[in-house]
Motif scaffolding. Structure first.
Motif, PDB file in Angstrom:
ATOM      1  N   ARG A  43       4.836  -7.018   3.378  1.00 27.53           N
ATOM      2  CA  ARG A  43       5.395  -6.675   4.685  1.00 27.53           C
ATOM      3  C   ARG A  43       4.384  -6.836   5.804  1.00 27.53           C
ATOM      4  N   ALA A  44       3.117  -6.778   5.486  1.00 25.35           N
ATOM      5  CA  ALA A  44       2.025  -6.975   6.436  1.00 25.35           C
ATOM      6  C   ALA A  44       0.794  -7.336   5.611  1.00 25.35           C
ATOM      7  N   ALA A  45      -0.339  -7.511   6.273  1.00 22.29           N
ATOM      8  CA  ALA A  45      -1.555  -7.909   5.572  1.00 22.29           C
ATOM      9  C   ALA A  45      -1.923  -6.911   4.475  1.00 22.29           C
ATOM     10  N   ASP A  46      -1.709  -5.618   4.723  1.00 22.43           N
ATOM     11  CA  ASP A  46      -2.078  -4.584   3.752  1.00 22.43           C
ATOM     12  C   ASP A  46      -0.903  -3.673   3.408  1.00 22.43           C
ATOM     13  N   ALA A  47       0.320  -4.179   3.488  1.00 26.70           N
ATOM     14  CA  ALA A  47       1.505  -3.370   3.170  1.00 26.70           C
ATOM     15  C   ALA A  47       2.441  -4.181   2.275  1.00 26.70           C
ATOM     16  N   TYR A  48       2.925  -3.519   1.229  1.00 22.98           N
ATOM     17  CA  TYR A  48       3.797  -4.165   0.256  1.00 22.98           C
ATOM     18  C   TYR A  48       5.005  -3.267  -0.002  1.00 22.98           C
ATOM     19  N   ARG A  49       6.074  -3.873  -0.535  1.00 22.37           N
ATOM     20  CA  ARG A  49       7.263  -3.108  -0.884  1.00 22.37           C
ATOM     21  C   ARG A  49       7.795  -3.631  -2.221  1.00 22.37           C
ATOM     22  N   ASP A 121       7.161   1.844  -1.053  1.00 18.39           N
ATOM     23  CA  ASP A 121       6.240   1.225  -0.106  1.00 18.39           C
ATOM     24  C   ASP A 121       4.809   1.494  -0.542  1.00 18.39           C
ATOM     25  N   LEU A 122       3.999   0.447  -0.527  1.00 15.27           N
ATOM     26  CA  LEU A 122       2.602   0.529  -0.923  1.00 15.27           C
ATOM     27  C   LEU A 122       1.718   0.110   0.249  1.00 15.27           C
ATOM     28  N   VAL A 123       0.563   0.753   0.357  1.00 12.67           N
ATOM     29  CA  VAL A 123      -0.381   0.448   1.425  1.00 12.67           C
ATOM     30  C   VAL A 123      -1.760   0.274   0.815  1.00 12.67           C
ATOM     31  N   ARG A 124      -2.459  -0.748   1.263  1.00  9.37           N
ATOM     32  CA  ARG A 124      -3.838  -0.962   0.823  1.00  9.37           C
ATOM     33  C   ARG A 124      -4.745  -0.406   1.902  1.00  9.37           C
ATOM     34  N   GLU A 125      -5.536   0.607   1.548  1.00 10.01           N
ATOM     35  CA  GLU A 125      -6.445   1.260   2.484  1.00 10.01           C
ATOM     36  C   GLU A 125      -7.863   1.171   1.941  1.00 10.01           C
ATOM     37  N   VAL A 126      -8.624   0.258   2.492  1.00 12.58           N
ATOM     38  CA  VAL A 126     -10.007   0.101   2.070  1.00 12.58           C
ATOM     39  C   VAL A 126     -10.847   1.130   2.807  1.00 12.58           C
ATOM     40  N   PRO A 127     -11.660   1.915   2.091  1.00 13.65           N
ATOM     41  CA  PRO A 127     -12.509   2.907   2.757  1.00 13.65           C
ATOM     42  C   PRO A 127     -13.479   2.240   3.740  1.00 13.65           C
TER      43      PRO A 127
END
Length: 156
Positions: A43-49, A121-127
């Motif tokens: 859905r975006a660079a760091d968002a998936y569904r 919904d999944l989000v990639r959050e790099v510290p």
């Protein structure tokens, strides 16, 4: 040919053992089990569904578990007593378990069930500590440039 040989890559790439093992395990997984059907969408660079078709399941019938780098979705319908005689059963009544390997720093942000579709919904959050930083050296100050912004701090 059902087997991919990763030996040349394993010899020259260090620290990717987990990735190669995941690919090999997916290749060995049972390809015949396609229930329930699902979509994976970026859905975006760091968002998936992930969307699973789970017609007939209620929210109480579905269990979603997120572990380190693994998402498990299980569905188990309770035994329902039907009045009358079933002449045709076309709606799946069986339980299921779907496993999704997640990349590092991917977390479940939300899950919703509507119209027979389970949406996760999944989000990639790099510290912040893991994000790349450009270091500029100038005079007595050290400038750290992150994502287009600059901050000055005194050098030691």
């Amino acid at each position: 040919m059902n087997r991919i040989d990763f030996s040349p890559y394993r010899r020259s790439m260090v620290g990717f053992d987990r990735l190669f093992d995941m690919i090999e395990n997916q290749a060995r997984a049972n390809p015949g089990d396609k229930y329930p059907p699902f979509n994976i969408e970026r859905r975006a660079a760091d968002a998936y569904r992930i969307t699973l078709a789970v017609a007939g399941f209620k929210p109480a019938d579905i269990d979603i578990t997120a572990q380190a780098n693994l998402l498990i979705v299980k569905g188990q319908k309770p035994d329902e007593h039907v009045d009358g005689e079933m002449l045709h059963v076309g709606i799946a009544q069986r339980g299921f378990e779907r496993r999704f390997e997640l990349a590092d720093y991917v977390r479940v942000a939300n899950a919703d069930l509507a119209d027979g579709l389970l949406v996760i919904d999944l989000v990639r959050e790099v510290p912040e500590a893991m994000k790349p930083k450009k270091i500029a050296i100038g005079g007595n100050t050290l400038t750290v440039v992150e994502s287009g912004s600059a901050s000055d701090s005194a050098a030691a």
